[in-house]
Design a protein around this motif. Structure first.
Motif, short mmCIF file in Angstrom:
data_model
loop_
_atom_site.label_atom_id
_atom_site.label_comp_id
_atom_site.label_asym_id
_atom_site.label_seq_id
_atom_site.Cartn_x
_atom_site.Cartn_y
_atom_site.Cartn_z
N GLY A 124 70.42 21.50 83.55
CA GLY A 124 69.25 22.32 83.85
C GLY A 124 67.96 21.64 83.44
O GLY A 124 66.97 21.69 84.17
N VAL A 125 67.96 21.01 82.27
CA VAL A 125 66.77 20.30 81.81
C VAL A 125 66.47 19.12 82.73
O VAL A 125 65.31 18.90 83.12
N LEU A 180 67.34 18.73 85.91
CA LEU A 180 66.87 19.24 87.20
C LEU A 180 65.44 19.77 87.11
O LEU A 180 64.65 19.61 88.03
N SER A 181 65.11 20.37 85.98
CA SER A 181 63.75 20.88 85.77
C SER A 181 62.75 19.74 85.72
O SER A 181 61.64 19.85 86.25
N VAL A 182 63.12 18.64 85.07
CA VAL A 182 62.25 17.47 84.99
C VAL A 182 62.02 16.89 86.39
O VAL A 182 60.92 16.46 86.73
N GLY A 229 62.02 18.58 89.03
CA GLY A 229 61.20 19.53 89.76
C GLY A 229 62.02 20.50 90.60
O GLY A 229 61.48 21.19 91.46
N ASP A 278 64.55 23.78 91.14
CA ASP A 278 64.66 25.11 90.57
C ASP A 278 65.87 25.78 91.22
O ASP A 278 66.19 25.50 92.37
N PRO A 279 66.61 26.62 90.50
CA PRO A 279 67.85 27.19 91.04
C PRO A 279 67.66 27.91 92.38
O PRO A 279 68.47 27.77 93.29
N ASN A 309 65.41 27.25 94.59
CA ASN A 309 65.16 26.21 95.57
C ASN A 309 66.47 25.59 96.04
O ASN A 309 66.64 25.31 97.24
#
Length: 83
Positions: free
Chosen positions: A15-16, A18-20, A22, A24-25, A27
């Motif tokens: 999750g971290v 994927l967040s970096v 850009g 988002d779940p 998306n």
């Protein structure tokens, strides 16, 4: 219990990351839905092209028959008249 904890930690790390990047779940889910719709459209296009090809073949056969059948009839008539 340990499996659940490992899955939780792995989910946190992914999750971290994927967040970096850009992402988002929601998306990702939307992108999967778009992909499924794209595949369905391609299948429909392919299906439509199949029927279009059959229609073209029938048109070619009819066009050829418009020339071949009258010539064949004339040849048959001249052969009958020769006997």
């Amino acid at each position: 219990m340990w499996v659940a904890l490992r899955l939780l930690m792995l989910s946190l790390v992914v999750g971290v990351i994927l967040s970096v990047i850009g992402l988002d779940p929601l998306n990702i889910i939307q992108s999967l839905g778009d992909f499924v719709r794209w595949v369905v459209r391609r299948f429909e296009d392919f299906f439509h092209l199949g029927f279009e090809a059959v229609e073209r073949i029938i048109r070619y056969v009819l066009l050829g028959a418009a020339v071949v059948v009258p010539i064949w009839l004339l040849v048959r008539l001249f052969k009958v008249s020769e006997r």
